[in-house]
Scaffold this motif. Structure first.
Motif, PDB file in Angstrom:
ATOM      1  N   ALA A 413       3.838  -4.340  -6.154  1.00 53.04           N
ATOM      2  CA  ALA A 413       5.049  -5.819  -6.309  1.00 53.04           C
ATOM      3  C   ALA A 413       5.585  -6.532  -5.094  1.00 53.04           C
ATOM      4  O   ALA A 413       5.295  -7.575  -5.225  1.00 53.04           O
ATOM      5  N   ALA A 414       5.008  -5.580  -4.015  1.00 56.00           N
ATOM      6  CA  ALA A 414       5.600  -6.402  -2.965  1.00 56.00           C
ATOM      7  C   ALA A 414       5.442  -7.514  -2.391  1.00 56.00           C
ATOM      8  O   ALA A 414       4.804  -8.389  -1.509  1.00 56.00           O
ATOM      9  N   CYS A 415       3.284  -6.380  -2.283  1.00 54.69           N
ATOM     10  CA  CYS A 415       2.338  -7.354  -1.848  1.00 54.69           C
ATOM     11  C   CYS A 415       1.152  -7.381  -2.172  1.00 54.69           C
ATOM     12  O   CYS A 415       1.006  -6.098  -2.672  1.00 54.69           O
ATOM     13  N   SER A 416       0.358  -8.313  -2.959  1.00 62.07           N
ATOM     14  CA  SER A 416      -0.167  -8.234  -3.757  1.00 62.07           C
ATOM     15  C   SER A 416      -2.113  -7.751  -3.122  1.00 62.07           C
ATOM     16  O   SER A 416      -2.931  -7.101  -3.721  1.00 62.07           O
ATOM     17  N   SER A 417      -1.549  -8.315  -2.155  1.00 60.80           N
ATOM     18  CA  SER A 417      -3.253  -7.334  -1.609  1.00 60.80           C
ATOM     19  C   SER A 417      -3.182  -6.469  -0.742  1.00 60.80           C
ATOM     20  O   SER A 417      -3.930  -5.976  -0.763  1.00 60.80           O
ATOM     21  N   ILE A 418      -1.961  -5.532  -1.173  1.00 60.52           N
ATOM     22  CA  ILE A 418      -2.479  -4.392  -0.375  1.00 60.52           C
ATOM     23  C   ILE A 418      -3.010  -2.917  -1.263  1.00 60.52           C
ATOM     24  O   ILE A 418      -3.066  -3.422  -2.817  1.00 60.52           O
ATOM     25  N   GLU A 419      -3.909  -2.163  -1.306  1.00 59.14           N
ATOM     26  CA  GLU A 419      -5.329  -1.601  -1.745  1.00 59.14           C
ATOM     27  C   GLU A 419      -4.892  -0.544  -1.862  1.00 59.14           C
ATOM     28  O   GLU A 419      -4.158   0.517  -1.261  1.00 59.14           O
ATOM     29  N   GLU A 420      -5.880   0.608  -2.396  1.00 57.63           N
ATOM     30  CA  GLU A 420      -6.070   1.910  -2.661  1.00 57.63           C
ATOM     31  C   GLU A 420      -5.701   2.430  -0.939  1.00 57.63           C
ATOM     32  O   GLU A 420      -5.691   3.245  -0.481  1.00 57.63           O
ATOM     33  N   ASP A 421      -6.881   1.789  -0.012  1.00 55.06           N
ATOM     34  CA  ASP A 421      -7.521   1.873   1.231  1.00 55.06           C
ATOM     35  C   ASP A 421      -6.500   2.574   2.026  1.00 55.06           C
ATOM     36  O   ASP A 421      -5.717   2.973   2.836  1.00 55.06           O
ATOM     37  N   VAL A 422      -4.227   1.577   1.687  1.00 61.00           N
ATOM     38  CA  VAL A 422      -3.101   2.370   2.482  1.00 61.00           C
ATOM     39  C   VAL A 422      -2.874   3.063   2.934  1.00 61.00           C
ATOM     40  O   VAL A 422      -2.580   4.018   3.674  1.00 61.00           O
ATOM     41  N   TYR A 423      -3.605   4.419   1.476  1.00 57.22           N
ATOM     42  CA  TYR A 423      -3.099   5.717   2.181  1.00 57.22           C
ATOM     43  C   TYR A 423      -3.684   6.264   2.666  1.00 57.22           C
ATOM     44  O   TYR A 423      -3.811   7.810   3.595  1.00 57.22           O
TER      45      TYR A 423
END
Length: 461
Positions: A413-423
């Motif tokens: 919601a803050a940035c559509s570029s963020i994906e599951e690999d953020v964790y």
């Protein structure tokens, strides 16, 4: 007036108040071994050029050694009317050897004699200080194996900023003290030129051999200009300036560990041997040694200012003001020496409170910058990524959660570029693994630097 080296010109005795006012034996007595060293070299040179005989040289050198042994044993009497250590030794030599001793001062003045003695003292002190700096560096490097797995919060503005390996902290201090060591090495090089032979200010008409005296005393060169020699105290100003920087570094380290020793931080435990108690509060353990290391930096900084002020308006060549140069030099040297000795002992014996550090390691959003750089790698402009992460941190504070605890939906919601690999990059342990730039605080780069420092320490041993 016969007691005075300059007494032949005068018909009236020196006022006792002037005797007390002008004496320096109360502080320059510690130059005795260096004065004797310089005098023996001077006598050897005088003998070699034919200004004294070989027998006279032998008598002078043997007697100087005897006087030096008595001084070292505390069996030598000092008198303020003899002014300084140089006249004490020369007068005693003359008392014991007569006219032979009277020949020693041939081709020199107290001006170049004092400068030589102080340079010999400084060279000796620099070598000791370099050894102490290397001992302190070794103490930090030795901690690297003990604390290899420890992660610390690093600070800017005393606010939690980013995580680093504990070893990165220790090597940061090694780097600061390495620059201090290098400054002293440079100072020694500029100090290591021989003043003897400049005499009062214009040199001498006698056939002395200045190169030979320099060789005998281990100087690398002969100071070039007799007027400059008589007035030069640059080497002292440089030395004490270097000590002032060391004192500032020690003060900063001490301040950090004082904070870490508080109940509020509780990052480090310092042995009882290096703490003190309270006269009224029985529970107290105070980091007084660290506080004094921090406090004594003021003396060294003041010594630096003392020398700059002392020399700022002096005309060529020698002026008696320069008698006052030794007090700040001796005090700064002794203060930094004591601080370095204790600093190494404290670094060796203190222990990190790892459980306490780990219990709060995830506080303060130490992984926020790594998250911003994750966005940059995804093609988000740096300033946009900075703003995005700032808004996510604000959201976490409202919800009382950490970045790693946010749902993927809220990230996206803050940035559509963020994906599951953020964790994979969130949380302190993951964030620190992401640091890969040369000189950074990530495990791989820190391991490289630890290896470099261990090799450096081994090569010095």
């Amino acid at each position: 007036m016969a007691e005075k080296a300059w007494g032949g010109r005068f018909s009236q005795a020196t006022d006792q108040r002037v005797e007390r006012f002008t004496e320096s034996i109360s502080f320059d007595a510690r130059l005795a071994p260096f004065d004797i060293q310089g005098s023996k070299a001077h006598a050897t040179m005088l003998s070699e050029v034919g200004l004294i005989t070989a027998d006279e040289r032998e008598t002078i050198c043997t007697t100087l050694d005897e006087i030096g042994q008595e001084i070292a044993a505390g069996q030598f009497e000092y008198r303020i009317e003899l002014e300084d250590i140089h006249m004490h030794i020369e007068r005693e030599l003359t008392n014991r050897t007569g006219d032979t001793g009277r020949k020693l001062h041939t081709g020199r003045s107290r001006n170049d004699q004092v400068s030589t003695d102080v340079k010999l003292f400084l060279r000796h002190s620099i070598d000791q200080l370099i050894d102490l700096l290397e001992d302190l560096q070794e103490a930090f490097v030795d901690r690297c194996e003990r604390d290899a797995e420890v992660v610390l919060p690093a600070f800017t503005h005393l606010q939690r900023a980013q995580p680093v390996m504990a070893n990165h902290y220790w090597l940061a201090w090694c780097e600061k003290f390495e620059r201090d060591r290098q400054r002293l090495v440079d100072c020694r090089r500029r100090t290591n030129s021989c003043p003897l032979g400049a005499a009062a200010l214009a040199g001498t008409s006698l056939p002395i051999n200045r190169q030979r005296t320099a060789e005998l005393l281990g100087f690398e060169a002969v100071s070039a200009n007799s007027l400059d020699i008589s007035s030069d105290r640059d080497f002292l100003m440089e030395f004490v300036s270097d000590l002032a920087i060391i004192a500032v570094h020690l003060s900063s380290w001490a301040e950090e560990w004082i904070l870490w020793f508080t109940t509020e931080f509780n990052f480090i435990s310092i042995p009882d041997a290096f703490t003190t108690g309270s006269s009224i509060m029985p529970q107290k353990r105070n980091p007084d040694v660290l506080e004094l290391i921090r406090g004594k930096s003021a003396r060294v900084i003041a010594a630096n200012q003392h020398l700059l002020t002392l020399t700022k308006s002096l005309p060529l060549a020698y002026n008696r003001d320069l008698q006052e140069d030794k007090i700040p030099v001796f005090d700064a040297n002794d203060t930094v020496t004591a601080c370095l000795e204790l600093a190494a002992a404290i670094v060796e014996s203190a222990e990190l409170n790892v459980d306490r550090i780990n219990s709060r390691l995830e506080e303060g959003f130490l992984d926020a910058t790594t998250l911003m750089e994750y966005l940059i790698k995804k093609g988000v402009p740096m300033r946009t990524g900075h703003e995005t992460v700032g808004s996510l941190v604000s959201l976490c504070e409202k919800e009382n959660v950490r970045l790693a605890e946010l749902s993927l939906e809220k990230f996206q919601a803050a940035c559509s570029s963020i994906e599951e690999d953020v964790y994979e990059i969130l949380g302190v342990r993951n964030a620190i693994k992401a640091f890969v730039s040369e000189g950074s605080g990530g495990p791989g780069r820190v391991a490289e630097q630890v290896a470099i420092w261990k090799k450096r320490i081994d090569e010095r041993s």
